[in-house]
Scaffold this active site. Sequence first.
Site, PDB file in Angstrom:
ATOM      1  N   HIS A 150       0.833  -1.200   0.000  1.00 50.15           N
ATOM      2  CA  HIS A 150       0.000   0.000   0.000  1.00 50.15           C
ATOM      3  C   HIS A 150       0.871   1.255   0.000  1.00 50.15           C
ATOM      4  CE1 HIS A 150      -2.896  -2.959   1.645  1.00 50.15           C
ATOM      5  NE2 HIS A 150      -3.818  -2.193   1.095  1.00 50.15           N
ATOM      6  N   ASP A 196      -4.599  -6.479  -7.562  1.00 53.16           N
ATOM      7  CA  ASP A 196      -4.866  -5.816  -6.294  1.00 53.16           C
ATOM      8  C   ASP A 196      -5.179  -4.348  -6.623  1.00 53.16           C
ATOM      9  OD1 ASP A 196      -5.134  -5.426  -3.581  1.00 53.16           O
ATOM     10  OD2 ASP A 196      -3.160  -6.212  -3.060  1.00 53.16           O
TER      11      ASP A 196
END
Length: 479
Positions: free
Chosen positions: A184, A256
Amino acid sequence: MSEEVSRLARAALLPGFAGATAPRWLLDELERGLGGVTLFAINGNVPGPDALAALTARLREVAAPIVTIDEEGGDVTRLGGHVAASPYPGNAALGAVDDPDLTRRVYRSLGAELAAVGVNVNFAPSVDVNTAAANPVIGTRSFGSDPELVARHAAAAVAGTQEAGVAACAKHFPGHGATVEDSHLGVPIVDADLDLLDRRELVPFRAAIAAGARAVMTAHLDLPAITGGVPATLSPAVITGLLREHLGYRGVIVTDALDMEGASGAIGIPETAVRALLAGADLLCLGPREHADSVRAVLAAITGAVRTGRLPLERLADAASRTEALRRPPGAPAARPDRAAGLDAARRALRVTGTLPVFAAPPLVVELSADGNIAVGPTPWGLGPFAPDAVRADGSPAEAAGLVERAHGRGLVIVLRDAHRHAGQRALASALLTARPDAVLVEMGLPVWRPEGTVHVATYGAAAANARAAAELLELTAA
């Protein structure tokens, strides 16, 4: 031709949206061929089962979308809307029990709950082999550090999910367990060549594929020996070479979230989307903050790449044909929710070191603060619901004296979460143990840090089921 290109481009997109009702822009895009949506608790998409079922039913009034969610059970749960913890323990607890039939039962029940609210693709199970104890984003999301153990539970989880009529998505290919960085926030590096990957990371993916996983999710990490500095999500060597050719996978490949720093931080989401499709991805999860404007920008980038000849139209058509198949359930749903499976698994996962004391009166329960990572989110955790006098502590040795005084004349339970990754937790716990060596440590993350001679309880997760099982064990609540 331009209308066909736009339709095929839309078919590859899974945006997010805000609120518990479908906005007009989303319904319009679905009518034009949008692939589907990803539901996020942080967007307010999951206010409760009835409202969620109504939301997905509304989406299906205008199209037959792919409706996805990240519902791993355990620490990564969305069905509770970040207000309630999961009634199912996560993968670490299931791996500790090591009963694939139980894992299949838990995932079947979880799948049944998803099917009941209209979700047809679950972004689970996580089949990463967690070999890095300091991994900041996988941890209890993994079945364990042994590839063969992870493989047998990966197969069981896929089978259980799909028996409930929900497509399983094995993630995060080619394996996020050997990293010490969160994708992230950056591009993690996995220093592994093909030989090591074959012996470690790829073993569970082979098992998931053999079990019939309808989808596989890519990870935003760099394998220098294979990708040469390119994140796996954007690497033809990983998606087409490793997953399609080396493992022979023929199902849907989904990325993702593309808003993650590891994917788009350097080049932006529209360009990332084009490169992911070129690498061989079929579905693009855009991320929780990527709504109407992002859809328009990504569509413009994809159609522009087709128009200039950079992205072959055949690549889009190939992706669309796979995602069309994903809209159809993997079989007639043959499962009902079985929450007893979650508590059974959580109880069996408990591991106790030392001899538990018998508390003559309710002990003081001290929970040491530990925020979940970005994937986990703000879901509640701890033994507080079962303890009439629970205290949250920040994690500083200066807090020890006051807590020891408060626990005078009664038992002391210290609740940790991944203490091996939080110096403050270790410092305060050590100070408390110095004053109260009779205290009980309850670790609700991975039990890596275990002070010698301490009574220690490992739950292998912080879900509601894990908390209840630990509370029963300590007799904080009736069994």
